[in-house]
Scaffold this motif. Structure first.
Motif, PDB file in Angstrom:
ATOM      1  N   GLN A   1      19.431  33.153  48.268  1.00 40.93           N
ATOM      2  CA  GLN A   1      18.043  33.194  47.825  1.00 40.93           C
ATOM      3  C   GLN A   1      17.137  32.816  48.981  1.00 40.93           C
ATOM      4  OE1 GLN A   1      16.984  31.529  43.940  1.00 40.93           O
ATOM      5  NE2 GLN A   1      15.457  30.296  44.996  1.00 40.93           N
ATOM      6  N   VAL A   2      16.211  33.702  49.331  1.00 43.59           N
ATOM      7  CA  VAL A   2      15.301  33.433  50.449  1.00 43.59           C
ATOM      8  C   VAL A   2      13.846  33.327  50.007  1.00 43.59           C
ATOM      9  CG1 VAL A   2      16.819  34.423  52.192  1.00 43.59           C
ATOM     10  CG2 VAL A   2      15.170  35.896  51.040  1.00 43.59           C
ATOM     11  N   GLY A   3      13.566  33.620  48.748  1.00 43.58           N
ATOM     12  CA  GLY A   3      12.209  33.501  48.227  1.00 43.58           C
ATOM     13  C   GLY A   3      12.236  33.344  46.724  1.00 43.58           C
ATOM     14  N   TYR A   4      11.279  32.556  46.192  1.00 47.62           N
ATOM     15  CA  TYR A   4      11.264  32.252  44.767  1.00 47.62           C
ATOM     16  C   TYR A   4       9.827  31.936  44.389  1.00 47.62           C
ATOM     17  CZ  TYR A   4      12.516  29.851  40.405  1.00 47.62           C
ATOM     18  OH  TYR A   4      12.626  29.471  39.097  1.00 47.62           O
ATOM     19  N   ALA A   5       9.355  32.461  43.263  1.00 48.46           N
ATOM     20  CA  ALA A   5       7.990  32.153  42.826  1.00 48.46           C
ATOM     21  C   ALA A   5       7.858  32.364  41.328  1.00 48.46           C
ATOM     22  CB  ALA A   5       6.978  33.036  43.559  1.00 48.46           C
ATOM     23  N   ASP A   6       7.023  31.529  40.699  1.00 48.01           N
ATOM     24  CA  ASP A   6       6.592  31.735  39.318  1.00 48.01           C
ATOM     25  C   ASP A   6       5.202  32.354  39.389  1.00 48.01           C
ATOM     26  OD1 ASP A   6       8.675  30.917  37.716  1.00 48.01           O
ATOM     27  OD2 ASP A   6       8.041  28.826  37.694  1.00 48.01           O
ATOM     28  N   VAL A   7       5.043  33.503  38.772  1.00 52.26           N
ATOM     29  CA  VAL A   7       3.798  34.251  38.864  1.00 52.26           C
ATOM     30  C   VAL A   7       3.168  34.356  37.482  1.00 52.26           C
ATOM     31  CG1 VAL A   7       2.780  36.471  39.486  1.00 52.26           C
ATOM     32  CG2 VAL A   7       4.720  35.587  40.776  1.00 52.26           C
ATOM     33  N   LEU A   8       1.886  34.015  37.390  1.00 54.29           N
ATOM     34  CA  LEU A   8       1.143  34.169  36.145  1.00 54.29           C
ATOM     35  C   LEU A   8       0.683  35.608  36.030  1.00 54.29           C
ATOM     36  CD1 LEU A   8      -0.193  32.914  33.644  1.00 54.29           C
ATOM     37  CD2 LEU A   8      -2.196  32.486  35.070  1.00 54.29           C
ATOM     38  N   VAL A   9       1.021  36.236  34.918  1.00 54.05           N
ATOM     39  CA  VAL A   9       0.593  37.613  34.654  1.00 54.05           C
ATOM     40  C   VAL A   9      -0.447  37.535  33.550  1.00 54.05           C
ATOM     41  CG1 VAL A   9       1.322  39.913  33.947  1.00 54.05           C
ATOM     42  CG2 VAL A   9       2.869  38.480  35.282  1.00 54.05           C
ATOM     43  N   ASP A  10      -1.706  37.662  33.960  1.00 49.69           N
ATOM     44  CA  ASP A  10      -2.807  37.590  33.000  1.00 49.69           C
ATOM     45  C   ASP A  10      -2.912  38.926  32.283  1.00 49.69           C
ATOM     46  OD1 ASP A  10      -4.772  36.295  31.657  1.00 49.69           O
ATOM     47  OD2 ASP A  10      -6.319  36.649  33.157  1.00 49.69           O
ATOM     48  N   ASN A  11      -3.386  38.892  31.054  1.00 51.99           N
ATOM     49  CA  ASN A  11      -3.479  40.100  30.253  1.00 51.99           C
ATOM     50  C   ASN A  11      -4.880  40.213  29.657  1.00 51.99           C
ATOM     51  OD1 ASN A  11      -2.919  42.327  28.725  1.00 51.99           O
ATOM     52  ND2 ASN A  11      -1.305  41.406  27.518  1.00 51.99           N
ATOM     53  N   PRO A  12      -5.897  40.495  30.491  1.00 54.29           N
ATOM     54  CA  PRO A  12      -7.267  40.521  29.970  1.00 54.29           C
ATOM     55  C   PRO A  12      -7.536  41.693  29.037  1.00 54.29           C
ATOM     56  CG  PRO A  12      -7.252  41.222  32.248  1.00 54.29           C
ATOM     57  CD  PRO A  12      -5.860  40.787  31.917  1.00 54.29           C
ATOM     58  N   GLY A  13      -6.860  42.813  29.231  1.00 57.35           N
ATOM     59  CA  GLY A  13      -7.110  43.987  28.390  1.00 57.35           C
ATOM     60  C   GLY A  13      -6.323  43.988  27.102  1.00 57.35           C
ATOM     61  N   GLY A  14      -5.392  43.063  26.950  1.00 54.65           N
ATOM     62  CA  GLY A  14      -4.604  43.001  25.725  1.00 54.65           C
ATOM     63  C   GLY A  14      -3.518  44.061  25.650  1.00 54.65           C
ATOM     64  N   ALA A  15      -3.068  44.565  26.801  1.00 55.07           N
ATOM     65  CA  ALA A  15      -2.050  45.625  26.810  1.00 55.07           C
ATOM     66  C   ALA A  15      -0.672  45.063  26.487  1.00 55.07           C
ATOM     67  CB  ALA A  15      -2.021  46.296  28.175  1.00 55.07           C
ATOM     68  N   ARG A  16       0.209  45.946  26.086  1.00 55.49           N
ATOM     69  CA  ARG A  16       1.606  45.559  25.812  1.00 55.49           C
ATOM     70  C   ARG A  16       2.441  45.619  27.082  1.00 55.49           C
ATOM     71  NH1 ARG A  16       5.507  43.798  23.153  1.00 55.49           N
ATOM     72  NH2 ARG A  16       7.279  44.938  22.400  1.00 55.49           N
ATOM     73  N   GLN A  17       2.152  46.583  27.969  1.00 49.97           N
ATOM     74  CA  GLN A  17       2.869  46.704  29.242  1.00 49.97           C
ATOM     75  C   GLN A  17       1.863  46.665  30.379  1.00 49.97           C
ATOM     76  OE1 GLN A  17       5.325  50.198  29.255  1.00 49.97           O
ATOM     77  NE2 GLN A  17       7.095  48.998  28.642  1.00 49.97           N
ATOM     78  N   MET A  18       2.219  45.917  31.416  1.00 54.02           N
ATOM     79  CA  MET A  18       1.356  45.792  32.587  1.00 54.02           C
ATOM     80  C   MET A  18       2.199  45.932  33.836  1.00 54.02           C
ATOM     81  SD  MET A  18      -0.513  42.369  31.339  1.00 54.02           S
ATOM     82  CE  MET A  18       1.039  41.747  30.766  1.00 54.02           C
ATOM     83  N   THR A  19       1.590  46.420  34.884  1.00 53.22           N
ATOM     84  CA  THR A  19       2.246  46.470  36.186  1.00 53.22           C
ATOM     85  C   THR A  19       1.470  45.546  37.108  1.00 53.22           C
ATOM     86  OG1 THR A  19       2.919  48.739  35.809  1.00 53.22           O
ATOM     87  CG2 THR A  19       2.955  47.973  38.068  1.00 53.22           C
TER      88      THR A  19
END
Length: 142
Positions: A101-119
């Protein structure tokens, strides 16, 4: 002289009171047994559905692509599936060619539009040159 035939079925006669009272054979109830099994299966199925809805995989993430690979970073594009309108927190990891393992992160994925799937795209800092990236999992934001 009389002959005894071996094919005759002879019921043994026991002395009275010596071996206790003989029981009459009990009737089996296959319909009752089948009904109990059916009820047990239905109840188990309902409990399974309830637990799946409560604890099932509502949050999931998968890597779409990873680019911009250098000795100190990797750009990860990943897709997140969440319940409608909910934000998520996804754990990303980069690995080197030998699997470390050379990199690790917890990323917040905000959902302002209320979508079910986001990229979403994230630039992950690494301690060595990464070979691959992965989404370890996504969960609700607490």
């Amino acid at each position: 002289m009389t002959e005894t035939h071996a094919t005759e079925a002879v019921t043994p006669v026991f002395p009275p009171g010596r071996y206790g009272r003989r029981r009459a054979p009990q009737r089996r109830r296959p319909v009752l047994f089948a009904a109990l099994v059916a009820v047990l299966l239905v109840v188990t199925g309902l409990i399974s559905v309830k637990l799946y809805q409560q604890y099932g995989p509502d949050y999931s993430g998968e890597v779409v692509s990873y680019t911009d690979i250098t000795d100190s970073q990797i750009r990860i594009t990943f897709q997140v599936t969440v319940p409608e309108g909910e934000p998520a927190r996804c754990t990303l990891r980069a690995r080197s060619y030998d699997g470390a393992q050379v990199g690790y992160a917890d990323v917040l994925v905000d959902n302002p539009g209320g979508a079910r799937q986001m990229t979403q795209e994230h630039l992950l800092a690494t301690t060595a040159k990464p070979f691959m990236a992965e989404v370890l999992g996504c969960r609700p934001v607490e």
